[in-house]
Write a protein that holds these residues in place. Structure first.
Motif, PDB file in Angstrom:
ATOM      1  N   LEU A  19       0.822  -1.206   0.000  1.00 38.48           N
ATOM      2  CA  LEU A  19       0.000   0.000   0.000  1.00 38.48           C
ATOM      3  C   LEU A  19       0.862   1.264   0.000  1.00 38.48           C
ATOM      4  O   LEU A  19       0.562   2.221  -0.700  1.00 38.48           O
ATOM      5  CB  LEU A  19      -0.918   0.007   1.228  1.00 38.48           C
ATOM      6  CG  LEU A  19      -1.876  -1.178   1.348  1.00 38.48           C
ATOM      7  CD1 LEU A  19      -2.567  -1.174   2.714  1.00 38.48           C
ATOM      8  CD2 LEU A  19      -2.893  -1.126   0.222  1.00 38.48           C
ATOM      9  N   ILE A  20       1.927   1.259   0.809  1.00 38.61           N
ATOM     10  CA  ILE A  20       2.826   2.412   0.938  1.00 38.61           C
ATOM     11  C   ILE A  20       4.232   1.876   1.172  1.00 38.61           C
ATOM     12  O   ILE A  20       4.415   0.874   1.865  1.00 38.61           O
ATOM     13  CB  ILE A  20       2.443   3.295   2.145  1.00 38.61           C
ATOM     14  CG1 ILE A  20       0.989   3.741   2.081  1.00 38.61           C
ATOM     15  CG2 ILE A  20       3.359   4.514   2.230  1.00 38.61           C
ATOM     16  CD1 ILE A  20       0.497   4.387   3.369  1.00 38.61           C
ATOM     17  N   ARG A  21       5.234   2.559   0.641  1.00 39.32           N
ATOM     18  CA  ARG A  21       6.631   2.225   0.924  1.00 39.32           C
ATOM     19  C   ARG A  21       7.344   3.501   1.338  1.00 39.32           C
ATOM     20  O   ARG A  21       7.322   4.495   0.633  1.00 39.32           O
ATOM     21  CB  ARG A  21       7.312   1.604  -0.291  1.00 39.32           C
ATOM     22  CG  ARG A  21       8.781   1.308  -0.037  1.00 39.32           C
ATOM     23  CD  ARG A  21       9.374   0.425  -1.097  1.00 39.32           C
ATOM     24  NE  ARG A  21       9.101  -0.970  -0.734  1.00 39.32           N
ATOM     25  CZ  ARG A  21       9.425  -2.001  -1.483  1.00 39.32           C
ATOM     26  NH1 ARG A  21      10.010  -1.826  -2.645  1.00 39.32           N
ATOM     27  NH2 ARG A  21       9.150  -3.234  -1.096  1.00 39.32           N
ATOM     28  N   PHE A  22       7.977   3.455   2.517  1.00 39.78           N
ATOM     29  CA  PHE A  22       8.785   4.565   3.021  1.00 39.78           C
ATOM     30  C   PHE A  22      10.251   4.173   2.943  1.00 39.78           C
ATOM     31  O   PHE A  22      10.592   3.006   3.153  1.00 39.78           O
ATOM     32  CB  PHE A  22       8.452   4.864   4.494  1.00 39.78           C
ATOM     33  CG  PHE A  22       7.044   5.313   4.738  1.00 39.78           C
ATOM     34  CD1 PHE A  22       6.670   6.630   4.514  1.00 39.78           C
ATOM     35  CD2 PHE A  22       6.089   4.427   5.213  1.00 39.78           C
ATOM     36  CE1 PHE A  22       5.371   7.056   4.756  1.00 39.78           C
ATOM     37  CE2 PHE A  22       4.784   4.834   5.460  1.00 39.78           C
ATOM     38  CZ  PHE A  22       4.434   6.152   5.229  1.00 39.78           C
ATOM     39  N   GLY A  34      -1.285  -4.908   3.074  1.00 41.45           N
ATOM     40  CA  GLY A  34      -2.572  -5.374   3.558  1.00 41.45           C
ATOM     41  C   GLY A  34      -3.668  -5.180   2.533  1.00 41.45           C
ATOM     42  O   GLY A  34      -3.421  -4.759   1.403  1.00 41.45           O
ATOM     43  N   PRO A  35      -4.914  -5.458   2.948  1.00 40.39           N
ATOM     44  CA  PRO A  35      -6.049  -5.351   2.043  1.00 40.39           C
ATOM     45  C   PRO A  35      -6.426  -3.926   1.660  1.00 40.39           C
ATOM     46  O   PRO A  35      -7.069  -3.710   0.651  1.00 40.39           O
ATOM     47  CB  PRO A  35      -7.203  -6.006   2.819  1.00 40.39           C
ATOM     48  CG  PRO A  35      -6.569  -6.781   3.913  1.00 40.39           C
ATOM     49  CD  PRO A  35      -5.274  -6.107   4.204  1.00 40.39           C
ATOM     50  N   LYS A  41      -6.591  -5.256   8.817  1.00 37.35           N
ATOM     51  CA  LYS A  41      -5.592  -6.323   8.654  1.00 37.35           C
ATOM     52  C   LYS A  41      -4.296  -5.811   8.010  1.00 37.35           C
ATOM     53  O   LYS A  41      -3.507  -6.597   7.495  1.00 37.35           O
ATOM     54  CB  LYS A  41      -6.157  -7.455   7.795  1.00 37.35           C
ATOM     55  CG  LYS A  41      -7.434  -8.063   8.346  1.00 37.35           C
ATOM     56  CD  LYS A  41      -7.178  -8.823   9.615  1.00 37.35           C
ATOM     57  CE  LYS A  41      -8.461  -9.519  10.065  1.00 37.35           C
ATOM     58  NZ  LYS A  41      -8.358 -10.076  11.386  1.00 37.35           N
ATOM     59  N   ASN A  42      -4.056  -4.498   8.005  1.00 37.10           N
ATOM     60  CA  ASN A  42      -2.843  -3.925   7.421  1.00 37.10           C
ATOM     61  C   ASN A  42      -1.699  -3.981   8.429  1.00 37.10           C
ATOM     62  O   ASN A  42      -1.923  -3.923   9.634  1.00 37.10           O
ATOM     63  CB  ASN A  42      -3.106  -2.470   7.007  1.00 37.10           C
ATOM     64  CG  ASN A  42      -4.243  -2.359   6.026  1.00 37.10           C
ATOM     65  OD1 ASN A  42      -4.213  -2.962   4.967  1.00 37.10           O
ATOM     66  ND2 ASN A  42      -5.268  -1.602   6.374  1.00 37.10           N
ATOM     67  N   ARG A  43      -0.480  -4.098   7.918  1.00 39.72           N
ATOM     68  CA  ARG A  43       0.714  -4.162   8.779  1.00 39.72           C
ATOM     69  C   ARG A  43       1.854  -3.378   8.148  1.00 39.72           C
ATOM     70  O   ARG A  43       1.843  -3.128   6.958  1.00 39.72           O
ATOM     71  CB  ARG A  43       1.176  -5.615   8.955  1.00 39.72           C
ATOM     72  CG  ARG A  43       0.189  -6.485   9.690  1.00 39.72           C
ATOM     73  CD  ARG A  43       0.730  -7.842  10.048  1.00 39.72           C
ATOM     74  NE  ARG A  43       2.046  -7.879  10.641  1.00 39.72           N
ATOM     75  CZ  ARG A  43       2.332  -7.591  11.914  1.00 39.72           C
ATOM     76  NH1 ARG A  43       1.391  -7.209  12.731  1.00 39.72           N
ATOM     77  NH2 ARG A  43       3.558  -7.691  12.371  1.00 39.72           N
ATOM     78  N   GLY A  58      -2.746  -6.599  12.917  1.00 38.42           N
ATOM     79  CA  GLY A  58      -2.699  -5.426  12.061  1.00 38.42           C
ATOM     80  C   GLY A  58      -3.633  -4.335  12.534  1.00 38.42           C
ATOM     81  O   GLY A  58      -4.128  -4.373  13.651  1.00 38.42           O
ATOM     82  N   ASP A  59      -3.877  -3.353  11.669  1.00 38.98           N
ATOM     83  CA  ASP A  59      -4.704  -2.216  12.047  1.00 38.98           C
ATOM     84  C   ASP A  59      -5.174  -1.490  10.798  1.00 38.98           C
ATOM     85  O   ASP A  59      -4.735  -1.781   9.694  1.00 38.98           O
ATOM     86  CB  ASP A  59      -3.899  -1.269  12.938  1.00 38.98           C
ATOM     87  CG  ASP A  59      -4.781  -0.486  13.898  1.00 38.98           C
ATOM     88  OD1 ASP A  59      -6.009  -0.410  13.684  1.00 38.98           O
ATOM     89  OD2 ASP A  59      -4.229   0.046  14.873  1.00 38.98           O
ATOM     90  N   PHE A  60      -6.054  -0.516  11.005  1.00 39.52           N
ATOM     91  CA  PHE A  60      -6.518   0.305   9.897  1.00 39.52           C
ATOM     92  C   PHE A  60      -5.372   1.154   9.361  1.00 39.52           C
ATOM     93  O   PHE A  60      -4.474   1.549  10.106  1.00 39.52           O
ATOM     94  CB  PHE A  60      -7.676   1.197  10.342  1.00 39.52           C
ATOM     95  CG  PHE A  60      -8.942   0.440  10.588  1.00 39.52           C
ATOM     96  CD1 PHE A  60      -9.750   0.058   9.525  1.00 39.52           C
ATOM     97  CD2 PHE A  60      -9.318   0.081  11.870  1.00 39.52           C
ATOM     98  CE1 PHE A  60     -10.921  -0.654   9.742  1.00 39.52           C
ATOM     99  CE2 PHE A  60     -10.482  -0.625  12.093  1.00 39.52           C
ATOM    100  CZ  PHE A  60     -11.285  -1.000  11.031  1.00 39.52           C
ATOM    101  N   LEU A  61      -5.408   1.454   8.079  1.00 41.73           N
ATOM    102  CA  LEU A  61      -4.336   2.187   7.419  1.00 41.73           C
ATOM    103  C   LEU A  61      -4.080   3.543   8.066  1.00 41.73           C
ATOM    104  O   LEU A  61      -2.930   3.933   8.275  1.00 41.73           O
ATOM    105  CB  LEU A  61      -4.664   2.352   5.928  1.00 41.73           C
ATOM    106  CG  LEU A  61      -3.566   2.927   5.052  1.00 41.73           C
ATOM    107  CD1 LEU A  61      -2.301   2.080   5.119  1.00 41.73           C
ATOM    108  CD2 LEU A  61      -4.052   3.027   3.613  1.00 41.73           C
ATOM    109  N   PHE A  62      -5.143   4.282   8.424  1.00 43.28           N
ATOM    110  CA  PHE A  62      -4.947   5.603   9.011  1.00 43.28           C
ATOM    111  C   PHE A  62      -4.254   5.522  10.367  1.00 43.28           C
ATOM    112  O   PHE A  62      -3.646   6.495  10.814  1.00 43.28           O
ATOM    113  CB  PHE A  62      -6.269   6.381   9.105  1.00 43.28           C
ATOM    114  CG  PHE A  62      -7.196   5.919  10.195  1.00 43.28           C
ATOM    115  CD1 PHE A  62      -7.120   6.460  11.470  1.00 43.28           C
ATOM    116  CD2 PHE A  62      -8.150   4.949   9.943  1.00 43.28           C
ATOM    117  CE1 PHE A  62      -7.989   6.046  12.471  1.00 43.28           C
ATOM    118  CE2 PHE A  62      -9.024   4.528  10.930  1.00 43.28           C
ATOM    119  CZ  PHE A  62      -8.944   5.074  12.207  1.00 43.28           C
TER     120      PHE A  62
END
Length: 81
Positions: A19-22, A34-35, A41-43, A58-62
């Protein structure tokens, strides 16, 4: 023994669910996977030091986006071959 370091590290393969790469200050990468935005379910995982999200499920994206960004801003681990 040479103390020279490469000017840039090779970016790891991008997983399908990326989803994101830092990029970290050490030149490694932190991936948020994640989804998506509406899933808890994001990590995040760091390719440098091996650090990851604190919640096993995991957790929500925000919620995890700021944690992953903060980790990337502080992590000095360099990627190893």
């Amino acid at each position: 023994m040479s103390t020279a370091t490469p000017a840039a590290f090779t970016e790891p393969d991008r997983p399908k669910n990326l989803l994101i790469r830092f990029i970290t200050v050490g030149g490694s990468y932190v991936d948020v996977t994640g989804p998506g935005e509406h899933s808890n379910k994001n990590r995040w995982n760091c390719h440098g030091c091996g650090g990851s999200s604190q919640l096993v499920e995991g957790d929500f994206l925000f919620c995890i986006r700021p944690d992953a960004n903060s980790h990337a801003a502080a992590c000095r681990a360099i990627p190893l071959p």
